[in-house]
Motif scaffolding. Structure first.
Motif, PDB file in Angstrom:
ATOM      1  N   PHE A 197     -15.349   8.187  -2.260  1.00 35.43           N
ATOM      2  CA  PHE A 197     -15.600   6.849  -2.049  1.00 35.43           C
ATOM      3  C   PHE A 197     -16.332   6.459  -3.465  1.00 35.43           C
ATOM      4  N   CYS A 198     -15.990   5.446  -3.977  1.00 34.52           N
ATOM      5  CA  CYS A 198     -16.600   5.181  -5.225  1.00 34.52           C
ATOM      6  C   CYS A 198     -16.756   3.511  -5.179  1.00 34.52           C
ATOM      7  N   ALA A 199     -17.972   3.280  -5.190  1.00 35.41           N
ATOM      8  CA  ALA A 199     -18.322   1.659  -5.514  1.00 35.41           C
ATOM      9  C   ALA A 199     -18.582   1.198  -6.701  1.00 35.41           C
ATOM     10  N   LEU A 200     -18.068   0.088  -7.085  1.00 38.99           N
ATOM     11  CA  LEU A 200     -18.228  -0.371  -8.456  1.00 38.99           C
ATOM     12  C   LEU A 200     -17.809  -1.939  -8.610  1.00 38.99           C
ATOM     13  N   SER A 201     -18.226  -2.132  -9.852  1.00 42.11           N
ATOM     14  CA  SER A 201     -18.092  -3.841  -9.922  1.00 42.11           C
ATOM     15  C   SER A 201     -16.510  -4.081  -9.977  1.00 42.11           C
ATOM     16  N   ASP A 202     -16.424  -5.445  -9.497  1.00 43.73           N
ATOM     17  CA  ASP A 202     -15.043  -5.779  -9.751  1.00 43.73           C
ATOM     18  C   ASP A 202     -14.179  -5.407 -11.028  1.00 43.73           C
ATOM     19  N   ASP A 203     -15.177  -6.032 -11.996  1.00 45.71           N
ATOM     20  CA  ASP A 203     -14.617  -5.659 -13.414  1.00 45.71           C
ATOM     21  C   ASP A 203     -14.286  -4.487 -14.164  1.00 45.71           C
ATOM     22  N   ARG A 204     -14.494  -3.333 -13.206  1.00 46.23           N
ATOM     23  CA  ARG A 204     -14.385  -1.986 -13.526  1.00 46.23           C
ATOM     24  C   ARG A 204     -13.027  -1.323 -13.105  1.00 46.23           C
ATOM     25  N   VAL A 205     -12.689  -1.910 -12.093  1.00 41.54           N
ATOM     26  CA  VAL A 205     -11.472  -1.592 -11.135  1.00 41.54           C
ATOM     27  C   VAL A 205     -10.270  -1.473 -12.071  1.00 41.54           C
ATOM     28  N   GLY A 206     -10.065  -2.093 -12.971  1.00 41.51           N
ATOM     29  CA  GLY A 206      -8.683  -2.008 -13.500  1.00 41.51           C
ATOM     30  C   GLY A 206      -8.970  -0.800 -14.698  1.00 41.51           C
ATOM     31  N   ASP A 207     -10.212  -0.445 -15.053  1.00 38.45           N
ATOM     32  CA  ASP A 207     -10.476   0.789 -15.871  1.00 38.45           C
ATOM     33  C   ASP A 207     -10.223   1.909 -15.086  1.00 38.45           C
ATOM     34  N   LEU A 208     -10.509   1.837 -13.944  1.00 41.43           N
ATOM     35  CA  LEU A 208     -10.543   3.179 -13.001  1.00 41.43           C
ATOM     36  C   LEU A 208      -9.098   3.413 -12.738  1.00 41.43           C
ATOM     37  N   LEU A 209      -8.288   2.305 -12.331  1.00 45.51           N
ATOM     38  CA  LEU A 209      -6.793   2.494 -12.104  1.00 45.51           C
ATOM     39  C   LEU A 209      -6.360   2.805 -13.392  1.00 45.51           C
ATOM     40  N   GLY A 210      -6.647   2.609 -14.628  1.00 43.63           N
ATOM     41  CA  GLY A 210      -6.015   3.083 -15.776  1.00 43.63           C
ATOM     42  C   GLY A 210      -6.170   4.617 -16.061  1.00 43.63           C
ATOM     43  N   MET A 211      -7.605   4.980 -15.772  1.00 46.34           N
ATOM     44  CA  MET A 211      -7.709   6.291 -15.735  1.00 46.34           C
ATOM     45  C   MET A 211      -7.077   7.059 -14.840  1.00 46.34           C
ATOM     46  N   LEU A 212      -7.050   6.793 -13.715  1.00 46.26           N
ATOM     47  CA  LEU A 212      -6.225   7.538 -12.613  1.00 46.26           C
ATOM     48  C   LEU A 212      -4.615   7.449 -13.045  1.00 46.26           C
ATOM     49  N   ARG A 213      -4.051   6.675 -13.515  1.00 53.24           N
ATOM     50  CA  ARG A 213      -2.633   6.491 -13.729  1.00 53.24           C
ATOM     51  C   ARG A 213      -2.322   7.444 -15.086  1.00 53.24           C
ATOM     52  N   LYS A 214      -3.377   7.485 -15.972  1.00 53.35           N
ATOM     53  CA  LYS A 214      -3.114   8.380 -17.057  1.00 53.35           C
ATOM     54  C   LYS A 214      -3.391   9.854 -17.006  1.00 53.35           C
ATOM     55  N   ASN A 215      -4.304  10.267 -15.973  1.00 54.58           N
ATOM     56  CA  ASN A 215      -4.693  11.481 -15.797  1.00 54.58           C
ATOM     57  C   ASN A 215      -4.117  12.192 -14.417  1.00 54.58           C
ATOM     58  N   PHE A 216      -3.554  11.356 -13.704  1.00 52.35           N
ATOM     59  CA  PHE A 216      -3.248  11.974 -12.276  1.00 52.35           C
ATOM     60  C   PHE A 216      -1.711  11.318 -11.969  1.00 52.35           C
ATOM     61  N   PRO A 217      -0.593  11.675 -12.595  1.00 51.96           N
ATOM     62  CA  PRO A 217       0.520  10.699 -12.652  1.00 51.96           C
ATOM     63  C   PRO A 217       1.193  11.329 -11.413  1.00 51.96           C
ATOM     64  N   GLU A 218       2.205  10.508 -10.458  1.00 54.71           N
ATOM     65  CA  GLU A 218       2.943  10.979  -9.845  1.00 54.71           C
ATOM     66  C   GLU A 218       4.111  12.033 -10.300  1.00 54.71           C
ATOM     67  N   SER A 219       4.532  12.958  -9.341  1.00 55.58           N
ATOM     68  CA  SER A 219       6.028  13.484  -9.902  1.00 55.58           C
ATOM     69  C   SER A 219       6.848  13.691  -8.842  1.00 55.58           C
ATOM     70  N   ILE A 220       8.002  14.182  -9.027  1.00 58.52           N
ATOM     71  CA  ILE A 220       8.944  14.244  -7.744  1.00 58.52           C
ATOM     72  C   ILE A 220       9.193  15.925  -7.800  1.00 58.52           C
ATOM     73  N   GLU A 221       9.053  16.109  -6.349  1.00 62.29           N
ATOM     74  CA  GLU A 221       9.279  17.338  -5.914  1.00 62.29           C
ATOM     75  C   GLU A 221      10.465  17.769  -4.858  1.00 62.29           C
ATOM     76  N   SER A 222      11.370  18.594  -5.092  1.00 61.41           N
ATOM     77  CA  SER A 222      12.374  18.894  -4.252  1.00 61.41           C
ATOM     78  C   SER A 222      11.893  19.956  -3.212  1.00 61.41           C
ATOM     79  N   VAL A 223      11.886  19.695  -1.931  1.00 61.07           N
ATOM     80  CA  VAL A 223      11.668  20.464  -0.741  1.00 61.07           C
ATOM     81  C   VAL A 223      12.869  20.763   0.145  1.00 61.07           C
ATOM     82  N   PRO A 224      12.905  21.730   0.758  1.00 62.18           N
ATOM     83  CA  PRO A 224      13.960  21.949   1.817  1.00 62.18           C
ATOM     84  C   PRO A 224      13.620  21.068   2.943  1.00 62.18           C
TER      85      PRO A 224
END
Length: 122
Positions: free
Chosen positions: A57-84
């Motif tokens: 849980f992270c509370a922050l001002s509205d103007d910092r949400v975009g920066d948070l999303l950018g940091m998450l996209r850059k450092n924690f990308p999705e990937s595709i995994e094949s599973v049975p």
């Protein structure tokens, strides 16, 4: 008695609820600290793969949400995994061969962003 902090201040504040795979939890916490985001972390579980997760849980001002999303996209990308297919809990079709592989999205951070009007403690 609940000590309330209402209203927060004149800025719009958001509560960001981040759900991360357990293996990314420490890295995410460190990234939040290094970007000066204050947060609270709890252990959680769930998801259709039934893997452990961490909820932050992270509370922050509205103007910092975009920066948070950018940091998450850059450092924690999705990937595709094949599973049975047979390993997935929602597959109950007997016609599916146990060797059939299904591509699923893994990794990344799930985030919910909701307005925060105030907070308190008991």
């Amino acid at each position: 008695m609940l000590q309330q902090n209402f209203p927060m201040d004149e800025q719009t504040t958001k509560l960001c609820i981040l759900i991360a795979p357990k293996e990314d939890a420490d890295r995410l916490s460190n990234a939040l600290v290094s970007h000066d985001y204050q947060s609270t972390q709890i252990s959680s579980s769930g998801g259709f793969l039934r893997k452990g997760s961490t909820t932050i849980f992270c509370a922050l001002s509205d103007d910092r949400v975009g920066d948070l999303l950018g940091m998450l996209r850059k450092n924690f990308p999705e990937s595709i995994e094949s599973v049975p297919a047979a390993s997935l809990p929602f597959i109950s079709e007997p016609d599916w061969p146990s060797s059939q592989m299904i591509d699923i999205r893994v990794g990344g951070i799930v985030i919910f962003i909701v307005p925060l009007e105030g907070f308190g403690s008991v």
